[in-house]
Design a protein around this motif. Structure first.
Motif: not given
Ligand SMILES: [Zn+2]
Length: 558
Positions: A346, A350, A375, A378
């Motif tokens: 995750h 990013h 987001e 991720a």
């Molecule tokens: Zn995140």
């Protein structure tokens, strides 16, 4: 009359701008942006480096230094004369799209910081007070102190209803102790938003994020409709399983019988212990190998990262873009578990997004299109730690083990995603109503929404401000909807990669392992452009259509 009045600014602008030649306006916009970046870029880099030191060492002095730099940045964006200039230039418009986009970015950042100094001080002080009270509060059970991990342990293992209720109530206590100050803060935030011409702080925050409440309402109403029936069926089955385990009837289930204080996570009844597959494995090496295979090598990111547990270090994880010029790092506290595999994938999602912004774009546009688009990336990668095909290829599972993981994982993921939608509906509608009217009976409203969307019965007796024990009301106001949008976009990108980049009919058995086309697609369509386009336009360019729940529904609900 109202119409005429609203025409005024446009007419005024016309009068002011007719005289000025397009070229000189273009130059002026370029100069304003250049001067601004010259001030803000070094400040922001310094603040980011200091924050990294603070988070990796836990030194109080570094946190103070960081807060001071943050304040300096906020002050830069609060100058009324600078804002007036940006606003006037933006209103007149500039033909160069890249300059116009940078002007938009400046406008929204200035907008949120245009609060008169006394009110701003009051807001900052209340905010700090509420956040400190939240983190320093220690809940008690029968007079003894308990931590949130104690509460989770009780809620996932304890069979005695009385103990469960006591732990659940303990987790909610903090809400009651901070609610008076928090509501004061809400009213002050609304006051500031109204001075800027907005209905309330929620409307302003959503607009400053280049979103609209009306569009969010449409998305959330759609999700409500699409998940209502599948959720009811899953919830019924879950209630029967849970009730049986406690030796009660489904009608007797109370909020404390679910395994999470807010019922935002699936109870452990369908869980397979995935940790067994990650035990003894090097999650850092697995990530390095995986990202290299899809054409997004991360050696440089890993070399700058701080990945293992240490005294005083921040205990969770985050990705950190220091300078928008390739210095991207990840902080983590790795262990050989499925949760840390997910977390590292995750955070590295990013990180690769930030690393691959096109370096020829101007500084103001070298960031993700929106908080929810990074987001989404991720989440896109984080979901792999439970993907059976991915686990088979990366961990060398046998066909038999893979089939077992697949069966449990798919069921779990489906439940988790549908449950998350119902929970996000509660959060979105509650926060919107909270800022629209902080004087209404909020405690009752909370339970009305929980009953409507999550089908959890309110506890007997008077209801309290337990809702405020949810961290996000204090730490990230009016932001929760972005987690939901991130999930929707992750599914839309997945669908697009499957059909367009890989030209496959379905994602059955797809792991993405070793396929460079995945990295190329994301670099070209999502990472590279950064904030060059609005999130909406970026998504249309990347996937051929606006953001919609369709792919998410296809992937998890149908
Ligand atoms: Zn995140």
């Amino acid at each position: 009359m109202r119409r005429l009045l609203s025409l005024w600014p446009a007419m005024l602008c016309l009068v002011l701008c007719l005289g000025c030649a397009t070229d000189s306006r273009r130059d002026e916009v370029a100069r304003v942006i250049r001067d601004h970046v010259a001030k803000i870029e070094p400040l922001s880099k310094r603040a980011n480096l200091v924050y990294w030191e603070a988070a990796t060492t836990g030194k109080a002095q570094k946190f103070e230094e960081h807060a001071e730099l943050q304040l300096q940045i906020r002050r830069t964006y609060s100058k009324p004369s600078d804002f007036a200039r940006v606003k006037a230039l933006r209103k007149c418009g500039v033909r160069d799209e890249r300059l116009a986009r940078q002007l938009d970015k400046l406008y929204y950042t200035y907008l949120q910081n245009q609060i008169e100094p006394d009110l701003l001080r009051e807001i900052v002080e209340l905010d700090t007070k509420v956040q400190q009270a939240f983190s320093n509060y220690r809940a008690t059970m029968d007079g003894r102190k308990v931590t949130m991990s104690d509460v989770y342990t009780i809620l996932t293992t304890e069979m005695d209803g009385g103990q469960r209720e006591a732990a659940w109530r303990a987790s909610k206590q903090v809400g009651n102790t901070i609610v008076a100050d928090f509501l004061k803060l809400v009213r002050r935030r609304n006051q500031a938003a109204r001075q800027l011409g907005f209905d309330n702080f929620h409307t302003m925050t959503v607009l400053a994020g280049e979103q609209s409440v009306r569009e969010l309402d449409v998305v959330f109403d759609g999700l409500d409709r699409l998940t209502r029936e599948p959720f009811a069926a899953m919830k019924k089955e879950l209630d029967e399983t849970l009730a049986k385990s406690y030796g009660i009837t489904p009608e007797e289930l109370m909020p404390w019988h679910y395994h999470d204080p807010f019922f935002q996570r699936t109870p452990l009844v369908y869980e397979l212990d995935l940790d067994q597959y990650y035990k003894g494995r090097d999650v850092k090496e697995l990530s390095r190998r995986y990202y290299a295979g899809i054409g997004l090598p991360i050696e440089d990111i890993l070399a700058r990262s701080d990945l293992y547990d240490r005294e005083g270090k921040y205990p969770h994880a985050f990705s950190h873009d220091v300078d928008r010029s390739g210095d991207v790092r990840v902080l983590a506290n790795l262990q050989d578990t499925e949760r840390w595999m997910e977390t590292l994938l995750h955070e590295l999602g990013h990180a690769v997004y930030a690393k691959h912004h096109d370096p020829s774009e101007p500084w103001l546009l070298r960031e993700p299109a929106h908080a929810f688009t990074t987001e989404a990336i991720a989440v896109f990668f984080g979901r792999l730690s439970r993907n059976a095909a991915w686990m088979q290829q990366m961990l060398g599972l046998s066909d038999e083990e893979t089939a077992k993981v697949k069966q449990v994982s798919e069921r779990y993921l489906r439940f988790q995603q549908i449950l998350f939608v119902r929970w996000a509906l509660v959060m979105y509608h509650f926060e919107k109503a909270l800022y629209a009217d902080p004087d209404q009976d909020l405690n009752r409203l909370w339970w009305d929404l929980v009953e409507r969307y999550q089908s959890i019965r309110r506890p007997p007796g008077p209801v309290d401000a337990g809702w405020l024990s949810k961290l996000h009301f204090t730490s990230a106001p009016c932001y929760y909807h972005n987690y939901m949008l991130g999930e929707l976009l992750a599914s839309q990108l997945h669908d697009c990669i499957v059909r367009q980049a890989l030209r496959l009919e379905s994602d059955e058995g797809l792991s993405y392992v070793g396929d460079q086309r995945v990295g190329r697609y994301l670099r070209e369509n999502v990472f590279g452009p950064g904030a060059r386009y609005t999130w909406n336009e970026m998504i249309i360019r990347a996937t051929g259509r606006p953001l919609s729940p369709e792919c998410f529904v296809e992937q998890f609900i149908r």
